[in-house]
Scaffold this motif. Structure first.
Motif: not given
Length: 309
Positions: A295-298, A306
């Motif tokens: 999962k791409r987070n910011e 993650t």
């Protein structure tokens, strides 16, 4: 087709044909003997240690065959008091930490929120440090290092107070450890005894700040590097302590295997590990990882991944 030809399929081109050479050669698969002890003197709430993680990971992944790695807890903050804590950085009270941490995070692109220090500040770094020593005692250095990483993520990214038992229990429990047992033991005499042994070693190593890296060879000669240093600095120091040995870098593991192990990686960590420019990151991730695996987070303008599984 002649039976006298040595044929092969090329791993890069996929083309099958005659080999260039005789097809037989001697190779050395022996790993270098670990002759160096490397001591990493640190603390759970050290912002510059958090900023060093990308370079330190790259160094240990590529050159870890040459040394035995030891994490030493140095004791950054026993408790807040009325006097100045770090006047050089303008830190006199907990709220003053926020600006300093933000500046460190922005400079090294390892983000730090830090806003909890305004209203729910970490009173001491000793509780997390004691839990580290207990985990190290029962589960070994690698698991303890993973705990230290998770504690820093909790503090710097998610604004969790790692000076509190309930937070430390949760961190350890998410690692499939008995978090309550680890924290309970850390609060007993053994926890402080083990931490004091770390403090004694810190003094013996001549470390007066964090991060400090000390490399010691078999002749008991050492090299000390203080502060946030480059990969080149660490490699040169290792070469020097090994009497100018020409080092052979190990092959880097895949992004998938690193992410699976670490659970969370920041953009800067991936860039440093694989020598990427910031604008190459997205395509590299797309190539290396299945879309369902992460999962791409910011946070604070910085991307982090993650692991999903």
């Amino acid at each position: 087709m002649s039976n006298n030809k040595n044929m092969m399929c090329d791993i890069n081109t996929g083309i099958c044909g005659e080999t260039d050479g005789a097809g037989m050669e001697m190779m050395n698969f022996q790993r270098p003997q670990k002759k160096i002890d490397l001591y990493y003197v640190t603390d759970p709430i050290c912002s510059h240690c958090w900023a060093l993680e990308p370079v330190l990971r790259r160094f240990t992944e590529q050159y870890g065959d040459y040394f035995r790695f030891h994490t030493v807890i140095g004791g950054l903050l026993e408790k807040w008091h009325d006097g100045p804590i770090d006047p050089a950085n303008g830190i006199y009270q907990p709220a003053d930490v926020v600006k300093h941490w933000r500046e460190v995070g922005e400079h090294y692109r390892m983000p730090i929120d830090g806003s909890l220090m305004k209203n729910d500040h970490v009173e001491s770094s000793y509780p997390a440090s004691r839990v580290f020593t207990i985990i190290q005692k029962h589960h070994g250095a690698e698991v303890a290092s993973s705990f230290l990483r998770r504690a820093r993520e909790a503090l710097f990214i998610f604004n969790q107070n790692i000076g509190k038992d309930e937070v430390l229990i949760e961190i350890a429990s998410k690692m499939d450890l008995d978090g309550k047992a680890m924290v309970d033991e850390a609060n007993q005499t053994i926890g402080q005894t083990l931490l004091s042994e770390n403090f004694d070693l810190t003094k013996q190593l001549g470390a007066r700040g964090f991060p400090t890296i000390v490399m010691i060879n078999e002749e008991n000669q050492g090299i000390k590097l203080v502060g946030n240093r480059s990969l080149e600095d660490f490699v040169q120091a290792l070469e020097k302590i090994l009497a100018n040995t020409e080092l052979q870098a190990s092959t880097l593991p895949s992004l998938e295997s690193i992410l699976k192990k670490e659970k969370m990686l920041f953009a800067r960590e991936i860039e440093v590990l694989y020598d990427l420019h910031e604008d190459e990151l997205a395509s590299f991730i797309e190539k290396e990882l299945d879309a369902n695996a992460y999962k791409r987070n910011e946070v604070l303008g910085e991307v982090y991944l993650t692991y999903n599984y």
